[in-house]
Write an enzyme that holds these catalytic residues in place. Structure first.
Site, PDB file in Angstrom:
ATOM      1  N   ASP A  54      68.248  79.484  42.562  1.00  0.00           N
ATOM      2  CA  ASP A  54      67.472  78.265  42.304  1.00  0.00           C
ATOM      3  C   ASP A  54      67.722  77.747  40.889  1.00  0.00           C
ATOM      4  O   ASP A  54      68.018  76.575  40.682  1.00  0.00           O
ATOM      5  CB  ASP A  54      65.966  78.592  42.412  1.00  0.00           C
ATOM      6  CG  ASP A  54      65.350  78.127  43.723  1.00  0.00           C
ATOM      7  OD1 ASP A  54      65.994  77.363  44.443  1.00  0.00           O
ATOM      8  OD2 ASP A  54      64.224  78.543  44.009  1.00  0.00           O
ATOM      9  N   GLU A  79      62.238  71.997  39.666  1.00  0.00           N
ATOM     10  CA  GLU A  79      61.116  72.828  40.102  1.00  0.00           C
ATOM     11  C   GLU A  79      60.983  74.065  39.228  1.00  0.00           C
ATOM     12  O   GLU A  79      59.890  74.540  38.950  1.00  0.00           O
ATOM     13  CB  GLU A  79      61.344  73.270  41.561  1.00  0.00           C
ATOM     14  CG  GLU A  79      60.286  74.243  42.033  1.00  0.00           C
ATOM     15  CD  GLU A  79      60.553  74.829  43.403  1.00  0.00           C
ATOM     16  OE1 GLU A  79      59.662  75.518  43.903  1.00  0.00           O
ATOM     17  OE2 GLU A  79      61.641  74.617  43.960  1.00  0.00           O
ATOM     18  N   ASP A 153      65.064  69.697  43.548  1.00  0.00           N
ATOM     19  CA  ASP A 153      64.577  70.931  44.180  1.00  0.00           C
ATOM     20  C   ASP A 153      65.822  71.702  44.580  1.00  0.00           C
ATOM     21  O   ASP A 153      66.516  71.338  45.528  1.00  0.00           O
ATOM     22  CB  ASP A 153      63.705  70.638  45.404  1.00  0.00           C
ATOM     23  CG  ASP A 153      62.977  71.889  45.895  1.00  0.00           C
ATOM     24  OD1 ASP A 153      63.389  72.996  45.501  1.00  0.00           O
ATOM     25  OD2 ASP A 153      62.026  71.771  46.673  1.00  0.00           O
ATOM     26  N   ASP A 156      64.962  74.015  48.571  1.00  0.00           N
ATOM     27  CA  ASP A 156      63.654  73.840  49.199  1.00  0.00           C
ATOM     28  C   ASP A 156      63.586  74.786  50.391  1.00  0.00           C
ATOM     29  O   ASP A 156      64.595  75.039  51.048  1.00  0.00           O
ATOM     30  CB  ASP A 156      63.500  72.382  49.660  1.00  0.00           C
ATOM     31  CG  ASP A 156      62.094  72.087  50.156  1.00  0.00           C
ATOM     32  OD1 ASP A 156      61.139  72.416  49.436  1.00  0.00           O
ATOM     33  OD2 ASP A 156      61.949  71.536  51.259  1.00  0.00           O
TER      34      ASP A 156
END
Length: 377
Positions: A54, A79, A153, A156
């Site tokens: 991420d 995020e 993001d 996700d």
């Protein structure tokens, strides 16, 4: 804008490639998982995972956009926190360095000296993807990058990504859970108004080559500003008398499920994972609306798919504001915006879509949903 869209399609494919690389090696994947804690923890999941994948993807997108459009540098939001803790308890700030070797060295410090894993990741980060075929030459919008901000993001539906269940997707069918729910979302908004004007969605695990060639992805994009509406998807044709279908989270409130069962019929309520994937289902016409009554999604979840829905004539509204509004569902004042934090909240919650949301393609369907939920929440 066309140059920015081309760049975002390319970096989203790079991101998808990193996501695929991280799943190829089980031992590597185990190393990459850390739990979110404190203010950054999303309340909805008991065990909400934070992965190095991420953070790496987010920082890679930030790095590549900043390199081409330096005027956007302070307005690229993600995020994830890019502070990572290694096994020695040291805090390492993850960034993309100038060379593959430097990035590998930095990642090795996060991965407790695992140079094999670090090199694998660094190679994916610095690798240029295959050219993305997208017919965007006619997309001209009178906006400059200095007027825009970005929400990222990186992956996700992280829980689906980590669980890793594989599904063979069929055209026109919604599959509730699995790797295909994991999406890379990059949304672009206007700094002055917060309206979403461009979105890129990459589905890294769309199709698995049966001949052993690994996973292939699929990308979606949309632009909506002024009189310009362009999208990779065409507006789905609704068959006569098909009735309204709604996609929900399985943890949705019983009162909402009951109201929608009355409106749609029990066969037309579908449950699926991932906020981004549920909005993508509306974009693709696999469901007519997505309703969420909780404030458990965030600006990074909704910005990119919101832009695609706008390009198709739909949108994403704040459910609570719609229910309070005397005009019901109509009006731009109830559409989600992306430029201002909720100053009463802390951490990730400052950017939560606190009033819940409804994603829709058709205003008349939005009105039907509001009518069914009025007085119930």
């Amino acid at each position: 804008m066309a140059d920015l869209l081309r760049l975002l399609l390319r970096v989203a494919e790079k991101a998808a490639n990193v996501a695929r690389v991280c799943r190829q090696e089980a031992p590597l994947f185990q190393l990459l998982v850390q739990e979110k804690t404190g203010d950054d923890k999303n309340k909805k999941f008991v065990q909400d995972f934070k992965t190095l994948a991420d953070v790496v993807i987010q920082e890679m997108i930030r790095h590549d956009v900043r390199a081409q459009f330096p005027e956007m540098a302070g307005f690229i939001h993600g995020e994830e926190s890019n502070k990572f803790e290694n096994g020695l308890g040291e805090s390492v700030t993850v960034t993309v360095c100038g060379t593959q070797e430097e990035t590998a060295k930095l990642l090795a410090s996060v991965l407790d000296g695992d140079s094999t894993a670090a090199s694998l990741l660094a190679r994916a980060i610095h690798q240029d993807p295959v050219t993305i075929e997208a017919n965007i030459d006619g997309v001209t919008v009178p906006l400059s990058p200095s007027e825009l901000g970005i929400w990222i993001d990186p992956i996700d539906a992280t829980s689906q990504y980590i669980e890793g269940r594989e599904e063979v997707l069929e055209e026109g069918h919604l599959f509730p859970s699995g790797l295909h729910c994991a999406l890379v979302l990059i949304g672009v908004y206007l700094r002055s108004t917060g309206e979403p004007v461009m979105g890129v969605i990459n589905q890294p695990f769309n199709y698995k080559d049966p001949a052993g060639g690994g996973w292939k992805g699929k990308h979606f994009w949309g632009v909506s500003f002024g009189g310009v509406n362009a999208c990779s998807e065409s507006r789905p044709k609704d068959g006569p008398g098909d009735g309204l279908s709604a996609v929900l989270s399985s943890s949705e409130k019983p009162v909402v499920k009951e109201a929608l069962t009355s409106l749609c019929g029990p066969d037309k309520l579908i449950y699926a994972s991932g906020a981004g994937y549920k909005i993508l289902c509306v974009i693709q016409g696999l469901a007519d609306v997505y309703i969420l009554s909780e404030g458990s999604t965030f600006k990074w979840d909704s910005c990119a798919p919101h832009a695609l829905l706008r390009a198709l004539g739909g949108g994403v509204v704040d459910l609570a504001k719609c229910l309070q509004s005397s005009s019901g569902a109509q009006g731009h004042q109830t559409e989600l915006t992306y430029h201002q934090p909720n100053t009463e909240c802390k951490g990730a919650d400052r950017w939560a879509n606190n009033g819940g949301l409804v994603a829709y393609r058709d205003c008349s369907q939005l009105c039907s949903v509001m009518g069914a939920l009025k007085g119930k929440l």
